[in-house]
Design an enzyme around this catalytic site. Structure first.
Site, PDB file in Angstrom:
ATOM      1  N   ASP A   9      -5.411  -1.369 -24.807  1.00 51.76           N
ATOM      2  CA  ASP A   9      -5.075  -1.061 -26.210  1.00 51.76           C
ATOM      3  C   ASP A   9      -5.989   0.007 -26.821  1.00 51.76           C
ATOM      4  OD1 ASP A   9      -3.104  -3.031 -26.063  1.00 51.76           O
ATOM      5  OD2 ASP A   9      -4.528  -4.601 -26.628  1.00 51.76           O
ATOM      6  N   ARG A  10      -6.506   0.868 -25.977  1.00 45.71           N
ATOM      7  CA  ARG A  10      -7.395   1.952 -26.428  1.00 45.71           C
ATOM      8  C   ARG A  10      -8.688   1.458 -27.072  1.00 45.71           C
ATOM      9  NH1 ARG A  10      -5.669   6.816 -25.307  1.00 45.71           N
ATOM     10  NH2 ARG A  10      -3.493   6.955 -24.698  1.00 45.71           N
ATOM     11  N   LEU A  11      -8.987   0.164 -26.865  1.00 50.30           N
ATOM     12  CA  LEU A  11     -10.248  -0.359 -27.396  1.00 50.30           C
ATOM     13  C   LEU A  11     -11.333  -0.181 -26.336  1.00 50.30           C
ATOM     14  CD1 LEU A  11      -9.099  -3.526 -29.365  1.00 50.30           C
ATOM     15  CD2 LEU A  11      -9.507  -1.204 -30.185  1.00 50.30           C
ATOM     16  N   HIS A  12     -11.539   1.070 -25.968  1.00 49.36           N
ATOM     17  CA  HIS A  12     -12.491   1.367 -24.894  1.00 49.36           C
ATOM     18  C   HIS A  12     -13.908   0.986 -25.312  1.00 49.36           C
ATOM     19  CE1 HIS A  12      -9.003   3.539 -23.641  1.00 49.36           C
ATOM     20  NE2 HIS A  12      -9.109   4.401 -24.629  1.00 49.36           N
TER      21      HIS A  12
END
Ligand SMILES: Cc1cc2nc3c(=O)[nH]c(=O)nc-3n(C[C@H](O)[C@H](O)[C@H](O)COP(=O)(O)O)c2cc1C
Length: 195
Positions: free
Chosen positions: A173-176
Site C-alpha cells: 500500500d505504498r507504506l514503505h
C-alpha cells in the site's frame, strides 16, 4: 521493518542479501557528481569494497568527467536499487582518492584485458573513431607483451565517506519503510521519514 542503529552494518546486511539473489551486478551503483557550475551528472560504477573506515570504494580514470567534477566539488551521492528485494539505499558524503598502494593492489588483481583497457581508454575524451581505440589497445598489448601491466598513474580508487544514508524498504500500500541516518558529531542518528 528497519531496526538497526549502524547504517554501515545495515548496508552490509542488505548487500549480502543482494549478492545471494540472482541480481546481476548487485555492486552497480549510481554515482552523481556536480561540476563547478552545479551541473549534476550521474553514471553507474561498481562498488569494489566498503567498510566503516574508508566508506564506499570504486575505481576509475582520474582524468574522466566525473573526476573533473570531483576536483571542484567533493560532495557526491551514490544510489543502489535492488528490485528483487525492494531495497533502495541512498548515500551522500565526501569523496577522496584512496592511497596509491591500495589502487596498485586492486589493479594487479584485475583481468589483464581490463588492465590494458585502462591504458588504452582515455575515458571521457572525444575520439575520432572506434578504430583509434582499438589501435591504442593493440599498441599497449604489444608494449606490455610478456610483462606485468603496471597501473596507469591516472587510474585508481575513490572512497565515498558517508555523512547521510537512507534506506527504503518496499512495503504494501505504498507504506514503505524509510529511515535516514545522519552523522552528527561522529555518531549516527536515525529518523523515520514518510514514504
Ligand atoms: C554496470 C556498469 C558498471 C560500470 N562500472 C564502472 C566503474 O567501476 N568505473 C568506471 O570508471 N566506469 C564504470 N562504468 C562506466 C561509467 O558508467 C561511465 O560511462 C564512465 O565512468 C565515464 O563516466 P564520466 O564520463 O562521467 O566520467 C560502468 C558502466 C556500467 C553500465
Amino acid at each position: 521493518m528497519i531496526n538497526e542503529s549502524d547504517p554501515i552494518k545495515l548496508f552490509s546486511k542488505w548487500y549480502e542479501e543482494a549478492k545471494s539473489t540472482s541480481i546481476d551486478k548487485p555492486n552497480a551503483m549510481s554515482l552523481s557528481t556536480a561540476d563547478s557550475e552545479s551541473r549534476v551528472s550521474s553514471r553507474l560504477v561498481l562498488l569494489s569494497r566498503h567498510n566503516a573506515e574508508e566508506g564506499f570504494v570504486f575505481h576509475t580514470n582520474y582524468l574522466s568527467r566525473k573526476c573533473q567534477d570531483i576536483e571542484s566539488n567533493s560532495k557526491v551521492a551514490l544510489l543502489f536499487w535492488w528490485d528483487e528485494l525492494g531495497y533502495q539505499i541512498r548515500i551522500e558524503g565526501q569523496i577522496q582518492k584512496t592511497d596509491s598502494k591500495a589502487s596498485d593492489e586492486y589493479f594487479s588483481n584485475r583481468p589483464r584485458g581490463s588492465q590494458l583497457g585502462a591504458w588504452a581508454s582515455e575515458q571521457s575524451q572525444e575520439i575520432e573513431s572506434r578504430q583509434v581505440l582499438e589501435e591504442r589497445m593493440k599498441q599497449f598489448t604489444a608494449k606490455y607483451d610478456g610483462a606485468d601491466v603496471p597501473r596507469p598513474p591516472h587510474w585508481g580508487g575513490y572512497a565515498v565517506l558517508p555523512d547521510t544514508m537512507e534506506f527504503w524498504l518496499n512495503c504494501d500500500d505504498r507504506l514503505h519503510d524509510r529511515v535516514r541516518y545522519d552523522l552528527v558529531q561522529g555518531q549516527w542518528q536515525s529518523v523515520l521519514l514518510a514514504p
